[in-house]
Structure formats: C-alpha cells, structure tokens
Design a protein around this motif. Structure first.
Motif, PDB file in Angstrom:
ATOM      1  N   GLY A  93     -15.552   4.904   0.243  1.00 58.28           N
ATOM      2  CA  GLY A  93     -14.341   4.323   0.815  1.00 58.28           C
ATOM      3  C   GLY A  93     -14.694   3.218   1.775  1.00 58.28           C
ATOM      4  N   PRO A  94     -13.673   2.632   2.390  1.00 55.54           N
ATOM      5  CA  PRO A  94     -13.921   1.518   3.308  1.00 55.54           C
ATOM      6  C   PRO A  94     -14.629   1.993   4.578  1.00 55.54           C
TER       7      PRO A  94
ATOM      8  N   GLY B 135      -6.911   7.321  -0.700  1.00 55.85           N
ATOM      9  CA  GLY B 135      -6.678   5.917  -0.341  1.00 55.85           C
ATOM     10  C   GLY B 135      -6.332   5.006  -1.504  1.00 55.85           C
ATOM     11  N   ASP B 136      -5.534   3.992  -1.201  1.00 58.88           N
ATOM     12  CA  ASP B 136      -5.131   3.008  -2.204  1.00 58.88           C
ATOM     13  C   ASP B 136      -6.308   2.179  -2.715  1.00 58.88           C
ATOM     14  N   TYR B 137      -7.401   2.178  -1.930  1.00 60.80           N
ATOM     15  CA  TYR B 137      -8.507   1.285  -2.270  1.00 60.80           C
ATOM     16  C   TYR B 137      -9.145   1.615  -3.614  1.00 60.80           C
TER      17      TYR B 137
ATOM     18  N   MET C 264     -17.102  -3.487  -2.365  1.00 58.61           N
ATOM     19  CA  MET C 264     -16.154  -3.597  -1.252  1.00 58.61           C
ATOM     20  C   MET C 264     -16.908  -3.584   0.089  1.00 58.61           C
TER      21      MET C 264
ATOM     22  N   ASP D  35     -17.155  -6.494   2.970  1.00 55.77           N
ATOM     23  CA  ASP D  35     -16.771  -6.283   4.368  1.00 55.77           C
ATOM     24  C   ASP D  35     -17.933  -6.596   5.307  1.00 55.77           C
TER      25      ASP D  35
ATOM     26  N   THR E  75      -9.370   0.416   9.344  1.00 59.11           N
ATOM     27  CA  THR E  75     -10.688   0.135   8.781  1.00 59.11           C
ATOM     28  C   THR E  75     -11.390  -0.923   9.613  1.00 59.11           C
TER      29      THR E  75
ATOM     30  N   ARG F 108     -12.573  -3.575   8.475  1.00 64.35           N
ATOM     31  CA  ARG F 108     -12.080  -4.875   8.022  1.00 64.35           C
ATOM     32  C   ARG F 108     -10.802  -5.261   8.767  1.00 64.35           C
TER      33      ARG F 108
END
Length: 590
Positions: free
Chosen positions: A137-138, A206-208, A247, A251, A413, A415
């Motif tokens: 994940g992020p 999560g949408d990611y 991703m 970032d 996050t 980001r």
RNA sequence: GAUCCCAUAGCUCAGCUGGAUAGAGCAACUGCCUUCUAAGCAGUAGGUCACAGGUUCGAAUCCUGUUGGGAUCGCCA
C-alpha cells in the motif's frame, strides 16, 4: 580545509614530540583530545582540552594540567598560523588564529565544490538500507521520516567521500503479499463488472488497488476469474507487488529519493536458478555450531495464550550479545523473517559491504541486537551494522492531532503531505530533529507561519546572499563574481566583528560535516545551517544602523569585492549543506 | 517480568561523543522598514537539565537505581 582538524594534527605532533623526548610516556592514545570552538568566542577561535586529558599520564614530567598546557601553548605560539595561545582555567589552551587563516578558508571555500569534504577521504563502501516499506500500500508519514533520514544520511556519507549504495529491501515473501494478491484479485473481479460489496475483513480495503485490478482485467480478460486460487495467486501477487512498488517508487521520486538497489526477499529463497540462500546460511551456521535444535523458555510476564513448549531450530544469538536465542523456522516449516534477514545481510557482506547501516522504524527496536548478532556471525566478526531507529511522527494540524483511520478514509499518506506542504518543508522538518526523538509535524505551521519555520529561514538566507551578489553587480556593472576572481579579493578588509564571525562559521562547516557523518546524524547539518543563517541575518541587520557595514558599498569597490567574496562563500556553504539534506537552495523567494 | 528509546525554559527542541557562565525558535513584553528582501534583526523575562547515588580535576552528557512516557517481547513483517 578544516582548521580544526589541522590544529588537531599539529597538537598531536607536538604531543608526539614530547613522547619522543621522553617527557610524556609512550603509548598515549593521541585521539582522545578535542579541538573545538570555545563556548565564549572572546576566549579565542579554538580551544583544546589536550593538557587536561593527558594530565594523569603526564604526571611525572608535568605536575599539573596547567604545566603541560603551558608547554603546549608555548610550542603552539610558534606556529605561523597561530596568533596567540594561552592557558586558561583548569588547563584549557585557547588559541587565536592569524586573520590570514580565515582568508585561506574563504579562498578554499571558493576554489571548488569540495569545501566541507574531509581532506583525507574514507572511500570504503557503505550500504545504507532505508524505507523498505512493505509493498502492500501507499507509504505513510512514518515511512517518510525513515526515507528522508536514510536519504540524507546517504548524501552526507557520500559528501564526505564514502562509496554509498542506497538499498531498498522488498518484503515480497511473507503472508502479507498473499493478502495483497487476494485484495487485488477482488479489484480485478470488480473491474470485470462484478459487484464486490464491502471489502472483507482481513483484506486491504484501499482504493489504490483499483488500478491494479483494472490492469489485470485488461491484461487477462476473464481468464483468471474461475481458476482456483493456487493458479492465479502467484501471477496476481507478482503483478500487484510490481504495481505497489511502482507507486512507492513514484512517491519516493516525488521526494527526490532514488535507490540503486531494490533487493527482493523472495529472491533469497527462489534464486534465478532456484537456489535457496536462506537454507544455505542456516546450514552453514549449523555446521559451525551457531544454529541448533532446542527449546526456548517462554517469555516472562504475560504468557501468550497459545504458548506451547516446542523444539525448534534456533540461532545462537546469545553468543553475539543478544538476550535470547532466536528461532529460524516457523511451526509450519517456513522460514521466520529473521532467517531471511540473516541471508539478506549475508548477501550484503558477500557483495563487499563490511559497513552497513539499516534505517528502521522505532517499532523494530527489539530487533536490533539479534540483527547485529547475525551480522557478526555471518561475517566472522568482520562487518559492522549500525541500526538507526526513527521515532514516530505525530501528524498535527494547528496543534490538533490528525486522526488516522484507514477504514474511515481519513488516512493521510506521505504523498498527501508532500503535495500539501512541498518536498523542501517535509525534508527539512524531518531532519530538524534527532532521529531517536519523536517528531511533531504540524501541517499548518509548516506552510502558514513562515516565521516559525526553519525551512524558509535557511532558504531565505541563501536567497539573501544571492540577492547581495545581484545588487553588487547592479552597482558595479563590470564586477567579476566568478570564484576565481573573487578569490583574489583583499580579505584583510574584512575587519568587522560580524564579518569575522561569519568567516568563523564558514570555517566550521567541514567540522560539522565530519561530526555528522561520523555519528550518522544528518540533523546536525540542519542545525548548523540554521545557526549560519542566524549569523547572516544578524550581520545583515547591523547594516541598517551602520550603513558602512552593508555588503555593497558604492564608493568602495575593493571592499565590496571582498564582502561579495565572503557572501559567495556563504552561498556555497548553504547550497552544499542544503544539498546534503536534499532541500533546494532558491536564488530568490518572492 | 525483560529489552530498547525518551525526559533540558510555559510549548517545540538543540547541546558538537566529558569541558569554562546550559542555548535557539514559538508564546509574553519593549524597540527597529523613505536604506542590499521585515519570510529579517536587537533587547527583557523565563532553568533544581525528572529524582537519588556513583565515577572524574570537571557530568545535562558516562555508570547504577527509582519514577513517568513511548515501542517491542517464539510462529506477523
């Protein structure tokens, strides 16, 4: 050019002379004394505690520290760079340097970009491993702190001459990446038009992961949907890990962080030719008697509910300074994370790194001893591992903690933070604190209240210097501000105490870099720059009441030249220092 | 119960590997912009360096213990 290091060397030579004369005993450790700026600048430019440090060993020949100090000071006074050396207090030697030394410092700082780097470079390879966030994940703000810290530390070591490799360990082998795969598979089905409803407990909500699901649908159509999990999982897992790493890399790039090596944990057990490096290490250690099969005493205090006494494969970390021996194989037969980590660090040793630094979150503090034990074991005691723990980041907004919940969608996050306040502010704020102290990061203060904000304070100082150079050129249209010409300026004209103070601050830069690099503490550079900025702003404002102190003097071309030379030196120090921190040094801040 | 980290001005933090009278910023108060960018500067006030011992010529710094806060504690990563 580091005046502190040079004086340290010269005092060392004087002491050595006394040893050769028999006035001091042989075998004295000549690295024990320090040369540093005295707390009170009126005491001089430098001070050393050498006489006090060696007072005891000097006993027969010198009855007191002051007596030894007097001898040292007498010899030092003969040094062409030393204007005055006097004994003070219990045995300090306060040293005042000739002004020409500071002129030399300014010339050195203008000559090339090497100012601040040690004269004798330690070029040994060092591996700095940082971030290593799970590819599930992020990144959050805590990861960001480790990322910025590790990156600045790597910059710092590289600046001081070390051959640095920046490395990221991808945890792509544990159960968490299977969860990732299942979560991505759900998004894949969603992308195929299925209604998936609520994300089940235990999967990543999560949408990611939606783009990864969509990409899977595009690449495979419905081909995976009805296959058994065993068939699609490896494929989806690899795909999702790649997407997550992409991703994360993006970032990190947004914070100007780039790693040279991304090392896959999975590759340890599944090498290109199918080799299992973890097993190889375990077998090797077993052959050496460092791995054995035995029982572990249950942890004292609260006993885990599911505790059962079991025979297991253990690493003898107690032989290397750890508190208990550590298991290498799980009850299901798989390797523990620690087992993989031993193989991973052995890989670093095999790749030629005898010097390793790992940057971890504070929650891994309990892991340090065993990892250092493992490094000793796999390298035969040759290699060293320093682990830098970064404490938690408390994210605030206007003094109120920002509540974070993945479920409620209020998760912030890294980001998000970078996009809101900018790279420079994030990086500087995270470095304007010791790594082992918790950090309060207030989103509002970092951008709004610039007076309270050290980032702008330092950047402004650099911009101010640049502005002075522009002004000087506006007044003297043909003024040559190239470093080569500025080096020939008449520095004896810089007689004001503020100017002298700035020159002394500039002279300290190499020393600060040395100390920060040796201690693995990049925050020292940030604090030094803040001090330097303060000295500049202070001197600048004296020009308000005393116009003759302004850097640009329309009637005195020679004086302006000398001052611009010093200002130019300042811009270089600011730019170098900020460069180490990875913060930009803007020419103007309108 | 054990291990690791932290405790310094009202608040947020430095303190250069043991040095001289413990320092910044914010908040409070007083001043400084017709002059190189006031995103700045000068000044006032604010401290039993958590506590108790110890080592040392000398301790905020090193050691031991205590208290308080955080993290971690076979198979997660």
């Amino acid at each position: 050019m580091n005046v502190f290091a040079e004086l340290q060397d010269r005092i060392g030579l004087i002491l050595k002379g006394l040893i050769d004369n028999g006035q001091l005993p042989a075998g004295l450790d000549l690295s024990r004394f320090v040369v540093e700026p005295p707390r009170d600048p009126s005491h001089g430019d430098l001070a050393t505690n050498a006489a006090m440090v060696y007072a005891k060993e000097a006993k027969p020949g010198f009855s007191s520290p002051r007596e030894l100090a007097t001898t040292l000071a007498y010899t030092l006074a003969g040094d062409p760079d030393v204007d005055q050396a006097e004994v003070a207090g219990p045995g300090f030697i306060n040293i005042r340097l000739h002004p020409h030394v500071f002129a030399d410092v300014l010339r050195a700082s203008l000559s090339d970009d090497s100012y601040g780097r040690p004269a004798v470079r330690d070029e040994r390879a060092v591996n700095v491993e940082y971030v290593s966030a799970n590819p599930t994940g992020p990144m959050h703000v805590g990861h960001g702190r480790g990322a910025v810290f590790g990156d600045a530390l790597a910059n710092l070591l590289a600046f001081s001459g070390r051959k640095v490799t920046r490395e990221y360990y991808i945890n792509d082998a544990g159960a968490q990446v299977d969860v990732l795969a299942r979560s991505a598979f759900l998004r894949y089905r969603e992308a195929l038009g299925e209604s998936i409803g609520e994300i089940p407990e235990g999967l990543y909500p999560g949408d990611y992961l939606k783009p990864a699901g969509a990409a899977l649908a595009k690449a495979h159509g419905a081909a995976l949907r009805d296959k058994p999990e065993a068939e699609w999982l490896p494929l989806v897992r690899a795909f999702a890990i790649d997407a997550m790493m992409e991703m994360i890399r993006t970032d990190l790039a947004a914070m100007n962080i780039r790693h040279e090596v991304f090392f896959s944990e999975r590759s340890l057990t599944q090498g290109d030719a199918g080799e299992d490096h973890v097993r190889a290490v375990i077998e090797d250690l077993r052959a050496r008697g460092i791995v054995y099969v035995g029982h572990l005493a249950p942890p004292k205090g609260q006993l885990p509910d599911d505790w059962e006494d079991r025979e297991q494969t253990l690493f003898r970390s107690t032989d290397f300074g750890d508190d208990v021996d550590r298991p290498l194989i799980k009850s299901d037969g798989g390797y523990t994370y620690f087992a993989s980590d031993i193989a991973y660090h052995k890989s670093k040793v095999d790749r030629g790194f005898d010097d390793m630094i790992d940057v971890w979150g504070a929650d891994h503090g309990g892991y340090v001893k065993r990892m250092q034990a493992a490094v000793k074991a796999v390298s035969g005691g040759r290699a060293s591992l320093d682990v830098k723990l970064c404490q938690l980041v408390k994210l605030m907004r206007n003094g109120e903690p920002v509540t974070m919940s993945k479920r409620a969608g209020t998760f912030v996050t890294l980001r998000d933070v970078v996009d809101e306040v900018g790279v420079d502010a994030v990086r500087f704020m995270m470095l304007f604190r010791k790594n082992d102290a918790t950090l309060e990061f207030d989103l509002a203060k970092v951008i709004e209240q610039s007076r309270e904000n050290p980032v702008f304070y330092v950047q402004y100082a650099h911009a101010r210097c640049k502005s002075v150079i522009r002004q000087a050129k506006a007044v003297f249209a043909d003024l040559d501000t190239s470093a080569a010409t500025l080096s020939t300026a008449d520095f004896t004209l810089l007689t004001d105490e503020g100017e002298a103070g700035l020159a002394k601050m500039i002279a300290q830069f190499p020393r600060q870099i040395d100390a920060a690099a040796a201690a693995h503490e990049p925050h020292r550079v940030a604090f030094y720059l803040h001090d330097l900025a303060s000295s500049l702003h202070s001197h600048w404002n004296r020009g308000k009441d005393q116009p003759h102190l302004r850097f640009v003097n329309e009637e005195r071309r020679d004086l302006t030249s000398a001052r611009v030379a010093m200002v130019s030196s300042l811009t270089r120090v600011f730019a170098s220092g900020l460069g180490v921190l990875g913060v930009s040094a803007p020419d103007e801040m309108r």
